[in-house]
Every structure is written in structure tokens, then in C-alpha cells.
Enzyme design. Structure first.
Site, PDB file in Angstrom:
ATOM      1  N   PHE A 146      48.051  40.544  50.853  1.00  0.00           N
ATOM      2  CA  PHE A 146      47.837  38.953  50.148  1.00  0.00           C
ATOM      3  C   PHE A 146      47.481  39.354  48.980  1.00  0.00           C
ATOM      4  CE2 PHE A 146      46.420  34.851  49.569  1.00  0.00           C
ATOM      5  CZ  PHE A 146      47.793  33.722  49.303  1.00  0.00           C
ATOM      6  N   ASP A 231      43.509  45.249  43.164  1.00  0.00           N
ATOM      7  CA  ASP A 231      42.803  43.803  43.382  1.00  0.00           C
ATOM      8  C   ASP A 231      41.764  43.055  44.467  1.00  0.00           C
ATOM      9  OD1 ASP A 231      43.600  40.808  44.627  1.00  0.00           O
ATOM     10  OD2 ASP A 231      45.115  40.729  44.874  1.00  0.00           O
ATOM     11  N   LYS A 260      39.143  33.400  41.704  1.00  0.00           N
ATOM     12  CA  LYS A 260      38.005  33.095  42.580  1.00  0.00           C
ATOM     13  C   LYS A 260      36.328  32.807  42.148  1.00  0.00           C
ATOM     14  CE  LYS A 260      40.687  34.063  46.910  1.00  0.00           C
ATOM     15  NZ  LYS A 260      41.368  32.268  46.228  1.00  0.00           N
TER      16      LYS A 260
END
Length: 406
Positions: A146, A231, A260
Site C-alpha cells: 500500500f 516507504d 504522516k
């Protein structure tokens, strides 16, 4: 609880469903305020937040240091665009590069933007530096990944909800099983410009790869002349007990993709961090973002970096994570929980299907004042703010136990 407040919550949910696209299916709770690890809804009910905005709220809701940094910057300047320099940009880039052990930073806003930036950078590097023939660059990714929901990213996703109906898809990606060293080695060839991986797969259910896998990725990419892109949008910045999840195997990738928590739960901030040899392939006009690296974002992110430098939050994630995983492990074996995995203050809990879907379990926990989110059927993701207290974790686990015993 007053009748007016109930009506107000129901009306707000109805208005949301009437006037917004249905690309999310939120739990039926309407948050009005928050602090630390606690959320309060419009009816005045309090909840423990065990999701932390998918790690965007690593430092909790409205951390005083981050709010103070934002307020101070709001009184000065918020946006200039990259058409001009501003006085927070140099410090942000240098401090983040130093935190990562890298040389250069390219700031964006969202995690998906940062992933797109990494893909573009890797391709240009492949053509200009590695010498891959034009338009033949390949990037190896992992199944179950994801990395966002842009058109390019869903092109190499195997999640039908994210992918179906959005073709034609972007070519240039090779998918191998996550954690399979042999499959990865077989996939990397002369046209491979990068291997793009999550060190721990979050959306897939907080999947930790086999020991030694990340080191193998580092070895294979170094030997084959490809970039290792980590990531760390969800796993990075303290979540797993280290600043970066790659550190658990002593691995330093060629590029970090961050987001984030970098914005402290205040503003969206993301970044690609790498060496001068890699990010130096970009030239004026080749990539950009109006809001990327804006003064307000830099001010908040600088405070985030300062907080991470103390090591306090990594230590909390380690110590509280050990406690959390021990307590969650007590749920395994009675027929209700089939597996618990994760690292630091991050866990995936597989609930036996006979207890209902993950969504149903999340709704039952919500009724008991604990907010979590499901993924992939019957898996519950737990990722509390790193400021949560031990007794709050204990309360959450007890409510989990009560739900499974009901």
C-alpha cells in the site's frame, strides 16, 4: 447524553453521506475535540484513539510543542510557494537530511505525492545515471503493498478496492511476494531502477518480513545497481521503536519516503530524502508542488524532528510496544485471536472469523470507547499515539478481551 446531541450526531452523519463522495466508510462516531490519545465526540463521549491517523498522530492530538510551533508560524507567514525562498526551508531540509543520514530533501504534502516523487526520481536516475534505455525502466514492488491511491500507484496494487475500475494502468512495475528473497533476486535485472518496499506492510495487516529480508534487499540492490526505496510513511518516525523501521536490521536504503507523522498531526507534510547523486537528477520544472515545503509545514516538521532527536518517543514505542504485544498475546489460544504480529507500538490482530468481520469487531470496540480500524477482513490494526499511557493500553486490551468474550 441529551436527545439534541444524539440528533446532532445523526444529522452530521446523514449530511456527510448526502453531500460527500463515498470513498470512505468511517465508523459512526463524530469527533469534536481531541487531546493526547483521547478523542471526544459531539455527544461528549470519550474514546481511546488506537489508530493515530495511521501514524500521522504519532505525537498524539494537539501536542503542545507542535501547536505552539504552528501558532508562532501562523503569525509570520504560511505560504510563499517555491517561487521564492523562505526562512524555514533551509533548516527543514538540512535537519531532516541529517536525521535520515542523507544529503538532500524534496518536500511534498501527502504520502502518495512522495511515492510518486520517488518513482519519478528513480526513473530519471535510471536513465541518466544507470543508463537504462529510454522508457524501459522497471521498478520492483511487493505484493500486498500500500503506497497510496494515485493512478500510478494503484497500477501495481493487488487490492481490488483500490484498483478496480481505474485502468488503463501505468506500466513499468514488477510485483513479487513480500518477504521472498529469492523472488526478489530473480526479478531485479539490468532494467530495474529501484526496489520500492514498505519495511513493514501496514495496510496488509502489519506484516513484518522474515529476519534478514531487508538486509537481503539492500545486498541485491547494491549488487545489481538499483535503488532501494524504503516507504517509511507509516513505519517511520518512531512508530516501531526506532526512528526508521529499516534500522532494526541495520539497513540504510538509498531513499526514504516519509509522510504522516512528519506533519505532527497538524499539517500534511511529506518528503523524499536521498543522496545528492540521486535527487540531483531533478532540474527546475521537472517536479514541484505549490504547497510542498511551505513555511507552516516546515515550522511544524522542524519541531517534529527536534522531538525525535531526543529519543524519547522511540523509547516509549519500544517499552510500551513490548507491553502491548505481551498483553495482546494473552488473547491468542482461546479461539478468538489467531495471531498477533507487529513491532513497537504497532500491531495487527487476526480475529477468528466466527467473531465477525474486522469491521464488526471495530464497531463493538467503539461502543466500549476504543477506536481501531479493520483491514483485510478480520484483522484489526492497532497503532496508538506514542504518548499513550500504559494504563490506557491495558484498558484497551481489556475492552478487546470483553468484546471477544461477549
Amino acid at each position: 447524553m441529551s436527545e439534541e446531541s444524539v440528533d446532532g450526531a445523526a444529522a452530521l452523519i446523514a449530511a456527510t453521506e448526502a453531500h460527500s463522495a463515498r470513498n470512505y466508510h468511517p465508523l459512526p462516531v463524530v469527533v469534536a475535540s481531541a487531546e493526547g490519545s483521547t478523542l471526544v465526540d459531539v455527544e461528549g463521549r470519550r474514546y481511546l484513539d488506537l489508530l493515530a491517523g495511521y501514524s500521522a498522530l504519532n505525537f498524539g492530538h494537539r501536542h503542545p510543542r507542535l501547536i505552539a510551533a504552528a501558532k508562532e508560524q501562523l503569525d509570520r507567514v504560511t505560504l510563499t510557494s517555491r517561487a521564492f525562498h523562505h526562512d524555514r526551508f533551509a533548516a527543514f531540509c538540512s535537519e531532516l537530511a541529517q536525521l535520515c543520514g542523507m544529503e538532500m530533501v524534496l518536500p511534498m504534502n501527502t504520502g502518495a505525492e512522495a511515492v510518486e516523487t520517488a518513482i519519478k526520481t528513480a526513473r530519471r536516475w535510471g536513465y541518466q545515471v544507470k543508463g537504462v534505455p529510454s522508457d524501459q525502466a522497471r521498478i520492483v514492488v511487493a505484493g500486498g503493498n500500500f503506497h497510496g491511491r494515485t493512478t500510478t500507484v494503484v497500477s501495481f496494487s493487488d487490492d481490488p478496492d483500490a484498483r478496480d475500475g481505474f485502468g488503463p494502468y501505468t506500466p513499468g512495475f514488477d510485483v513479487v511476494p513480500f518477504g521472498d528473497e529469492a523472488a526478489l533476486e530473480a526479478a531485479v535485472d539490468d532494467r530495474t531502477v529501484a526496489v520500492l518496499l514498505e519495511p513493514i506492510q501496514g495496510e496488509a495487516g502489519v506484516l513484518v518480513p522474515p529476519a534478514g529480508y531487508l538486509a537481503a534487499v539492500r545486498r541485491i540492490t547494491a549488487e545489481r545497481g538499483a535503488l532501494f526505496i524504503a516507504d517509511e510513511i507509516q513505519s517511520g518516525l518512531g512508530r516501531t521503536g526506532r526512528t526508521f523501521a529499516c534500522e532494526h536490521e541495520g539497513v540504510v536504503p538509498d531513499m526514504y519516503v516519509l509522510g504522516k507523522a512528519l506533519g505532527g498531526g497538524v499539517v500534511p507534510v511529506s518528503a523524499v530524502v536521498s543522496s545528492r547523486a540521486v535527487l540531483g537528477v531533478l532540474s527546475p520544472g521537472s517536479h514541484g508542488s505549490t504547497f510542498g515545503g511551505n513555511p507552516l509545514a516546515c515550522a511544524v516538521a522542524l519541531e517534529v524532528i527536534a522531538m525525535l532527536r531526543s529519543g524519547e518517543y522511540q523509547q516509549r514505542a519500544t517499552e510500551l510496544g513490548t507491553h502491548l504485544h505481551h498483553e495482546l498475546s494473552t488473547l491468542v489460544g482461546g479461539g478468538s485471536v489467531t495471531a498477533v504480529r507487529g513491532r513497537g507500538l504497532w500491531a495487527g490482530v487476526d480475529v477468528a472469523p466466527r467473531f465477525g468481520t474486522g469491521r464488526q469487531v471495530a464497531e463493538r470496540l467503539m461502543q466500549r470507547g476504543v477506536l481501531v480500524k479493520d483491514t483485510h477482513g478480520s484483522t484489526i490494526r492497532i497503532a496508538p499515539p506514542l504518548v499513550i499511557e500504559k494504563d490506557e493500553l491495558d484498558e484497551a486490551v481489556e475492552q478487546f478481551r470483553a468484546v471477544l468474550s461477549a
